[in-house]
Enzyme design. Sequence first.
Site, PDB file in Angstrom:
ATOM      1  N   SER A  59      43.390  46.642  50.398  1.00 19.76           N
ATOM      2  CA  SER A  59      42.502  46.850  49.056  1.00 19.76           C
ATOM      3  C   SER A  59      43.683  47.478  47.762  1.00 19.76           C
ATOM      4  CB  SER A  59      41.810  47.784  49.124  1.00 19.76           C
ATOM      5  OG  SER A  59      42.200  49.123  49.743  1.00 19.76           O
ATOM      6  N   ARG A 110      37.782  38.558  37.412  1.00 16.62           N
ATOM      7  CA  ARG A 110      36.997  39.895  37.462  1.00 16.62           C
ATOM      8  C   ARG A 110      38.156  40.986  37.249  1.00 16.62           C
ATOM      9  NH1 ARG A 110      36.788  44.696  40.594  1.00 16.62           N
ATOM     10  NH2 ARG A 110      34.824  45.696  40.563  1.00 16.62           N
TER      11      ARG A 110
HETATM   12  N1  ASP Z   1      37.213  50.256  41.810  1.00 13.87           N
HETATM   13  C1  ASP Z   1      37.895  49.294  42.521  1.00 13.87           C
HETATM   14  C2  ASP Z   1      37.130  47.856  41.599  1.00 13.87           C
HETATM   15  O1  ASP Z   1      36.123  48.110  41.561  1.00 13.87           O
HETATM   16  C3  ASP Z   1      37.743  48.803  43.626  1.00 13.87           C
HETATM   17  C4  ASP Z   1      37.344  49.957  44.736  1.00 13.87           C
HETATM   18  O2  ASP Z   1      37.745  51.130  44.434  1.00 13.87           O
HETATM   19  O3  ASP Z   1      36.618  49.763  45.501  1.00 13.87           O
HETATM   20  O4  ASP Z   1      37.825  46.929  41.280  1.00 13.87           O
END
Ligand code: ASP
Length: 350
Positions: A85, A233
């Site tokens: 991530s 996005r």
């Molecule tokens: N906040 C991040 C996003 O929306 C992802 C996350 O922290 O889960 O890209």
Amino acid sequence: MNNRRDFLKTSLLATSALALPRLSQAAVALSGTVPGGVGARVVSTWDFGIPANQAAWTVLGKGGKPLDAVETGVLVPEADLHNHSVGRAGYPDRDGKVTLDASIMDGDGRCGAVAALEHIAHPIKVARKVMEDTPHVLLVGDGALEFALQEGFTKEDLLTPESAKAWHEWLKQAKYTPVANSENIDYHRSLQSLGMPGGKNNHDTIGMLAVDANGHLAGACTTSGMAWKLHGRVGDSPLIGAGLYVDNEVGGATSTGVGEEVIRNAGSFLVVELMRQGRSPQEACEEAVRRIVKKRPEATKDMQVGFLALRRDGECGAFAIQKGFTYAVCDAKQQDRLVASPSLYQTTYT
Ligand code: ASP
């Protein structure tokens, strides 16, 4: 003679004092160690914040700058091939492209960010270059890549074999339901339905905040965003005021979870402003989460958003919509503390 010399010294001091602009009250308060403060401290989101904090501490613990500390710290998850991530091994968008978002901010208001950046393994370094080498705050997409290459960064293929495998699994159903981690049962079901392992391997953004003993702060935030997102996005992480905000007069805040909800509420700015009005870091994070939920109660009931805040005296706090958000705290006393954030909902995965 001595008297004359003393007189000249005194006069010069008096003149130079008069020539200086009057320091504002805030500036006076910002010099010297923070009364009652805990000293230097680093905090960051999720379990992977522990090794990241420890890297940051190699800088901050020696009296280094908070800005250098947070950059050094978040390089760790950006480089971690097991972390899907953040950075290099981040899961791609629905077209199979790894696009990264990152921001960095100093408590004096300087900041830089990149969004939807492809092919560069360390977006936080590019964000810092945007801050230091351009008059801008945010570069996106091809322009951000072009800038990075001009600055000497290496263009790489960031899609690891493991990420490619997970993407191909997802493509079998290609169900467009971006997910963010929590211990919420629906979240785990949705991960499993996407053929993803669920649980701790799918943690999200790293948001890191550091303060030195003088109350000077900095923050960094970096992510590959939602797995399988629409190409182009952009989440909250590279948006100053949404995913990250830092002000030496007050403190800093960062967020993780569904970025769209954080953007709608200018989340990190809100947390810092609530602290400015006297709320504790904990109370400020709680209020920000409650506002998000109040605005869209139905839509947010299965979503995760978490805030983490650090005040200039070193006090920190966090709050999330769902159970499962953790944050790591590192200071001179202990470098590997992990704290479970309180949350609005207490749904437990069974
Ligand atoms: N906040 C991040 C996003 O929306 C992802 C996350 O922290 O889960 O890209």
